[in-house]
Structures are given as structure tokens and as C-alpha cells.
Motif scaffolding. Structure first.
Motif, PDB file in Angstrom:
ATOM      1  N   ASP A 172       6.091  -6.777 -70.639  1.00  0.00           N
ATOM      2  CA  ASP A 172       7.410  -7.423 -70.695  1.00  0.00           C
ATOM      3  C   ASP A 172       8.449  -6.636 -69.893  1.00  0.00           C
ATOM      4  OD1 ASP A 172       6.458  -9.471 -72.284  1.00  0.00           O
ATOM      5  OD2 ASP A 172       6.866  -8.373 -74.138  1.00  0.00           O
ATOM      6  N   ASP A 173       8.128  -6.308 -68.666  1.00  0.00           N
ATOM      7  CA  ASP A 173       9.026  -5.587 -67.753  1.00  0.00           C
ATOM      8  C   ASP A 173       9.398  -4.195 -68.246  1.00  0.00           C
ATOM      9  OD1 ASP A 173       8.976  -7.671 -65.984  1.00  0.00           O
ATOM     10  OD2 ASP A 173      10.743  -8.634 -66.820  1.00  0.00           O
ATOM     11  N   LYS A 174       8.627  -3.619 -69.131  1.00  0.00           N
ATOM     12  CA  LYS A 174       8.876  -2.264 -69.611  1.00  0.00           C
ATOM     13  C   LYS A 174       7.634  -1.421 -69.360  1.00  0.00           C
ATOM     14  CE  LYS A 174      11.918  -3.886 -73.192  1.00  0.00           C
ATOM     15  NZ  LYS A 174      11.993  -4.342 -74.524  1.00  0.00           N
TER      16      LYS A 174
END
Length: 190
Positions: A172-174
Motif C-alpha cells: 500500500d505504497d509503504k
């Protein structure tokens, strides 16, 4: 009854497949009612097997057509596991269409969509759509051989020779750091 019409029930073939044709306009996907659908064998296009019309939904009823035995499609054989048919569709105000090579398998319902273009001139020109032979049974050039081992200097994806568990993973973009104990459980040999 028109000349040269055969009924599929007259054949001695005990295996049947079903066919339904959906006829729509190229302008807005509007169903075309009362289109005349003529079906013939691909090998004998001048002899009509069935002649039916479309309903208000632009669909024909499901019709049964002779097909090869189901065993042909369950094991590799020299014989074609399907029958091929020509479908000619005509409707007032639309250009006629001929679809050649519609495949019928036993005990299966094939749905053939056909789109008719409205007539723009006084002359009707028939559009011919040819479905090529299946790659297993058609005459096609041989596949170009590829090297089993690809050179590493090319850009793009690389297939590694062993499993590698990354230290960092994006979720999730992390970026998430995988603890060493999880990496050891996922891939104990590193």
C-alpha cells in the motif's frame, strides 16, 4: 421451402452441439429483429442446413448442429474436435455479413455475435469475416525457436536461479522491513 436446404436432424451424426446467434447494429449495439440467418457447412457453403430468424432481442433460438464425438476434444487426435459452419446474416436496411469458420463442439452451446452495419448506399456489399483454423489444426509457420538461456545484458525482467526473499517489501505504497526471522522461515536456505 427454399432449394438446397438440409435439416440437421436428417444427419446420422449422434453428437450435437448448440448454436445461438446474437445480431446487433454497429450503431449503438441495437438488437436487430427479423434478421435472416442462414447456416451451412464451411466445406459445402452452397447447401443450407438451417434458416432461422432473430427475435426482438436480436437472438436466434438455440439450434442443434452435428459435431464430432466428445472424445476428439478430450485426447490429442489427428481429427478436428469441432465442426465448422458458415453463418450468413441479412436484414432489411443493413449490409449482409458472412462469418466463415464458426466452431461447434459437442454438448456445448456456442454463441456467435454478429454486428450489421446500416446500408449507406443502394448497393449491398457483403462483409466477409473469416475465423482462421485453430492453431492445433491449421497450416501455420513453425514457431521461431528461442534460446533456453537468455543473455543477461538485455534490459527487462530477470528470472533468478534460486528463490530470493527481499529485505524490504512495498505494501500500500509503504515500505515494510521484513524481520530476519520471517525471511528465514520463508526461505531457510539463503
Amino acid at each position: 421451402m427454399p432449394k438446397n436446404i438440409l435439416r440437421s436432424a436428417q444427419g446420422d451424426n449422434t453428437y450435437k452441439g448448440k448454436l445461438q446467434i446474437n445480431v446487433t447494429s454497429t450503431l449503438g449495439m441495437i438488437p436487430i429483429q427479423d434478421a435472416t440467418v442462414t447456416i451451412s457447412y464451411t466445406g459445402i457453403p452452397d447447401v443450407t442446413i438451417e434458416k432461422i430468424s432473430t427475435d426482438s432481442s436480436g437472438q436466434t433460438e438455440e439450434i442443434e448442429l452435428p459435431s464430432p464425438p466428445p472424445e476428439y476434444s478430450l485426447t490429442p487426435v489427428e481429427e478436428q474436435p469441432y465442426s465448422e459452419y458458415n453463418i450468413r446474416v441479412e436484414a432489411p436496411g443493413y449490409e449482409p455479413v458472412l462469418v466463415s469458420g464458426t466452431e461447434i463442439l459437442p454438448d456445448v452451446t456456442a454463441v456467435q455475435p454478429i454486428r450489421l452495419a446500416p446500408v449507406e448506399t443502394e448497393e449491398k456489399q457483403e462483409e466477409v469475416v473469416v475465423i482462421p483454423d485453430h492453431t492445433l489444426f491449421g497450416e501455420y509457420p513453425p514457431k521461431i525457436p528461442e534460446d533456453e538461456i537468455k543473455p543477461m545484458d538485455e534490459s527487462g525482467e530477470i528470472v533468478l536461479s534460486r528463490v530470493v526473499i527481499p529485505e524490504y517489501v512495498v505494501v500500500d505504497d509503504k515500505i515494510v522491513l521484513l524481520p530476519k526471522i520471517i525471511r528465514k522461515k520463508l526461505c531457510p536456505i539463503q
